[in-house]
Design an enzyme around this catalytic site. Structure first.
Site, PDB file in Angstrom:
ATOM      1  CB  SER A   1      22.147   0.107 -39.898  1.00 28.81           C
ATOM      2  OG  SER A   1      23.391   0.644 -40.255  1.00 28.81           O
TER       3      SER A   1
ATOM      4  CG  ASP B   1      22.530   7.752 -42.407  1.00 27.44           C
ATOM      5  OD1 ASP B   1      23.705   7.634 -42.009  1.00 27.44           O
ATOM      6  OD2 ASP B   1      21.633   6.942 -42.136  1.00 27.44           O
TER       7      ASP B   1
ATOM      8  CG  HIS C   1      23.696   5.423 -39.239  1.00 22.82           C
ATOM      9  ND1 HIS C   1      22.893   5.219 -40.345  1.00 22.82           N
ATOM     10  CD2 HIS C   1      24.054   4.192 -38.800  1.00 22.82           C
ATOM     11  CE1 HIS C   1      22.787   3.911 -40.555  1.00 22.82           C
ATOM     12  NE2 HIS C   1      23.468   3.266 -39.626  1.00 22.82           N
TER      13      HIS C   1
END
Length: 326
Positions: A181, A263, A291
């Site tokens: 991320s 996502d 996520h």
């Protein structure tokens, strides 16, 4: 495929795999993109100064130390050094970054028995004094490329590598990077300019392909940037210096990207754009989602971890499948 929608019913960031596997039109970097980052490396990769051992957290036969060191941003930041047991030689080294949630503890399971690792915490993020949420961190210094938070976060990856190799010099023969991320995007920004790294894995990398990142709302830090630019459009050109897709085009080492088809926080098209842009040998792990919670999430996470360890441990990455679909 998980069904993720905003409260008003608008679907977000879900794309068919064949679209994601088709490269987007290449972006043109600023004329001095590489020069800016090489100058940053020379300026900010200086030794981190005094490294303090704040606490011995050793457990499970491994050496684990909470440390602090001088950040490129000027303050002191925290991290953990993880080493093997007393009689185990060090054959490999890892710099392992984190997402926008910060880091509370290291994960020794990410470190092979013959490896040493450093788990730095990026400046201004949680566990460091004054830690900020990602929506605020992503705006620090925006508009000035020399003061932007991501510049210092990338530079602290270089400093963390220096600290690791000072403690475990044998790790220099096989130094790798792992980040997910926020850490995936920051890793892409940091890796092209530091030739000490051998391989890297980037999981659902952020900051990729800003024309897309800014085109739709999201649940991540990109939304704070999108909203900020509505009132400050003059800051938009600066972001091109911190586009992880443009940086990926400068990375020549072996890299494995795990990218998600759905996502809510990091648009999948930007994640896949980082993979497509890589200049060196690359491998792709296609995830169901990032996520987000979904059925099978725990199994996916285990598979991603297994694929990362296999990639970093392989004698020859050319023997690994070019694409793994989970």
């Amino acid at each position: 495929m998980p069904d993720h929608r905003f409260p008003d019913g608008e679907e977000f960031t879900s794309y068919p795999l064949d679209e994601l596997l088709t490269p987007l039109p290449p972006l043109r970097p600023p004329d001095d993109f590489a020069e800016f980052w090489r100058e940053t490396y020379v300026e900010l990769t200086a030794p981190a100064g005094e490294v303090r051992i704040e606490r011995d957290c050793s457990a499970g036969g491994r050496s684990i130390e909470l440390i602090s060191f001088r950040s490129s941003s000027g303050g002191r930041v925290l991290g953990w050094l993880v080493g093997p047991g007393d009689r185990q030689p060090v054959r490999r080294g890892l710099v392992i970054s984190h997402g926008y949630g910060g880091r509370e503890l290291p994960d020794p399971l990410q470190v092979a028995d013959n490896a040493a690792a450093i788990f730095p915490v990026a400046p201004w993020l949680p566990i460091n004094a004054g830690g900020l949420p990602g929506s605020e961190h992503v705006l620090i210094g925006i508009g000035d490329r020399y003061r932007y938070a991501h510049r210092f976060s990338a530079a602290d990856i270089w400093r963390a590598a220096t600290i690791l190799l000072q403690r475990y010099p044998d790790a220099a023969a096989c130094l790798d990077y792992r980040g997910g991320s926020f850490g995936g995007g920051i890793g892409a920004l940091a890796l092209p300019w530091d030739d000490r790294f051998r391989r890297a894995t980037l999981h659902v990398p952020s900051f990729g392909y800003f024309p897309i990142r800014l085109s739709r709302r999201c649940t991540g830090s990109g939304e704070a940037v999108r909203q900020h630019l509505l009132g400050h459009p003059e800051h938009r050109p600066m972001l091109d210096y911190f586009d992880s897709t443009l940086a990926a085009a400068e990375i020549s080492i072996d890299v494995q990207v795990s990218a998600a088809r759905t996502d809510p926080a990091v648009d999948p098209r930007g994640q896949f754009a980082v993979y497509h842009a890589l200049a060196g040998t690359k491998r792709l792990v296609v995830c169901t989602a990032g996520h987000a919670e979904f059925p099978g999430e725990a199994e996916q996470n285990l598979a991603v971890e297994s694929a990362a360890r296999r990639f970093l441990a392989a004698d020859d990455v050319d023997e690994l499948p070019p694409i793994i679909e989970l």
